[in-house]
Design an enzyme around this catalytic site. Structure first.
Site, PDB file in Angstrom:
ATOM      1  N   HIS A  22      -1.915  11.837  -7.890  1.00 17.56           N
ATOM      2  CA  HIS A  22      -2.260  10.876  -8.949  1.00 17.56           C
ATOM      3  C   HIS A  22      -2.153   9.448  -8.428  1.00 17.56           C
ATOM      4  O   HIS A  22      -3.071   8.628  -8.603  1.00 17.56           O
ATOM      5  CB  HIS A  22      -1.327  11.107 -10.134  1.00 17.56           C
ATOM      6  CG  HIS A  22      -1.542  10.181 -11.293  1.00 17.56           C
ATOM      7  ND1 HIS A  22      -2.033  10.623 -12.498  1.00 17.56           N
ATOM      8  CD2 HIS A  22      -1.333   8.846 -11.437  1.00 17.56           C
ATOM      9  CE1 HIS A  22      -2.113   9.597 -13.328  1.00 17.56           C
ATOM     10  NE2 HIS A  22      -1.682   8.503 -12.705  1.00 17.56           N
ATOM     11  N   GLU A  23      -1.040   9.125  -7.765  1.00 15.47           N
ATOM     12  CA  GLU A  23      -0.819   7.769  -7.264  1.00 15.47           C
ATOM     13  C   GLU A  23      -1.689   7.455  -6.050  1.00 15.47           C
ATOM     14  O   GLU A  23      -2.141   6.319  -5.878  1.00 15.47           O
ATOM     15  CB  GLU A  23       0.658   7.566  -6.922  1.00 15.47           C
ATOM     16  CG  GLU A  23       1.602   7.724  -8.100  1.00 15.47           C
ATOM     17  CD  GLU A  23       1.270   6.790  -9.255  1.00 15.47           C
ATOM     18  OE1 GLU A  23       0.750   5.681  -9.000  1.00 15.47           O
ATOM     19  OE2 GLU A  23       1.510   7.178 -10.409  1.00 15.47           O
TER      20      GLU A  23
END
Length: 379
Positions: free
Chosen positions: A55-56
């Site tokens: 996600h990051e």
């Protein structure tokens, strides 16, 4: 790009592993051994962390493609954060950077749901199917939660991009997204504690904890936006105190104290100069207080000062915003300003706070953005 793990990651790994091994898995599929439950639960917790990292990383990759430098990624108990060195240049870039995170989690959740369905069709172990299905559900939940329109969540970034596009004012947009973040945070805090007090459900502490994090992070984001608005592009030389009062390294503490607090040494920190005029350290009143009173007649400033190697050093042309994080992390919260080795000033957190508190001139609202890329993506 550096990826870091906060110590609290261990907490979330333990909590997820225990919750799955002691609750979710045995309840859904009894009859397996404790080793199987715990092994699969630990594996699921690790894969969950990998999904947070994905996600990051998606944020970081898109940020770089849009000209935003990424300092690194840190995973911690409540998720992760990509540390961006600067802000997006346009609302469209902001939208792209923010939207890719929830989209990545949603795609991961969908892919894992497909894997779970495939394993079930192949008559794989029900416990394995349960673990993959849980990972799918948690990623979809992560995507939905992050899409909520409240800073500092990704949805808050999307809200800020929309407000920025509509008003042309980045600061005003940040204030709106931060206010939404604080509102959601207080809602979670109140409902969480209500569940604990009235329903005697200790699980209500989780939303309360997340709510408190949202309130703190949204407030900090609004404060940083105010700083960027006032101090963006401002060099250290405009904020520092020029020509600060200095003290020689050979002076005794008794001589130093005899000149204050109403005489020459009326401040709380002083650059220390050697015989040749070069800066060798920083003396604070606190360091003098810690010195034994009976030895102050013979103790010199050079013996108790903080060495220059332990002091934040800044250049006059350095942007204040780049220096501020180092100032906050410094024990003395001060920086000695040197121009080619020559002392020209001293900068404190109080100097920056004073600059932020100065009343600003009213500004006109910028015209509405006409970026065709944003119009296309938002439609």
């Amino acid at each position: 790009m550096r990826v870091g793990l906060h110590w609290s990651v261990l907490v979330i790994v333990v909590l997820v592993t225990v919750a799955l091994a002691r609750g979710e898995f045995p309840a859904a599929h009894p009859g397996y051994s404790a080793v199987q439950y715990w092994t699969l639960a630990l594996l699921a917790a690790v894969v969950f962390l990998v999904s947070l990292l994905a996600h990051e990383l998606a944020h970081a990759v898109v940020a770089r493609r849009n000209g935003v430098q990424v300092d690194g990624i840190t995973l911690w108990m409540l998720g992760g954060a990509a540390r961006l060195h600067s802000e997006a240049a346009t609302p469209a870039a902001e939208l792209r950077i923010a939207a890719v995170g929830p989209l990545t989690s949603l795609l991961a959740g969908g892919a894992l749901a497909g894997v779970a369905a495939g394993l079930d069709a192949l008559h794989a172990s029900g416990l394995v199917v349960e673990a993959v299905a849980w990972l799918s559900a948690i990623n979809i939940l992560l995507a939905v939660f992050n899409a909520l329109p409240a800073a500092p969540l990704d949805g808050g970034r999307l809200l800020r991009a929309y407000l920025w596009h509509r008003t042309g004012d980045r600061l005003r947009a940040t204030r709106g997204a931060s206010a939404a973040g604080r509102g959601l945070g207080w809602f979670l805090v109140v409902t969480g504690f209500a569940a604990v007090l009235f329903a005697h459900n200790l699980s209500g502490l989780w939303p309360a904890l997340i709510g408190w994090f949202l309130i703190s992070a949204a407030t900090a984001e609004a404060r940083q936006a105010e700083m960027r608005s006032v101090l963006g592009g401002v060099p250290v030389s405009r904020v520092m105190t020029p020509n600060p009062v200095t003290v020689p390294d050979t002076a005794t503490l008794a001589d130093f104290l005899a000149e204050g607090p109403f005489g020459h040494y009326r401040h709380s920190a002083f650059p220390v100069l050697a015989a040749g005029g070069s800066v060798v350290g920083l003396l604070t009143v606190r360091r003098v207080e810690l010195a034994p009173a009976q030895g102050r007649v013979s103790t010199t400033v050079g013996q108790v000062m903080r060495p220059l190697a332990d002091v934040v050093i800044a250049a006059p042309e350095e942007p204040v915003l780049d220096l501020f994080p180092r100032l906050e992390a410094s024990p003395v919260r001060r920086a000695v300003v040197l121009d080619e080795g020559r002392l020209v000033g001293i900068l404190t957190v109080a100097d920056i706070t004073r600059a932020l508190a100065w009343p600003a001139e009213p500004t006109q609202t910028l015209p509405r953005s006409t970026d065709p890329h944003l119009t296309k993506e938002a439609s």
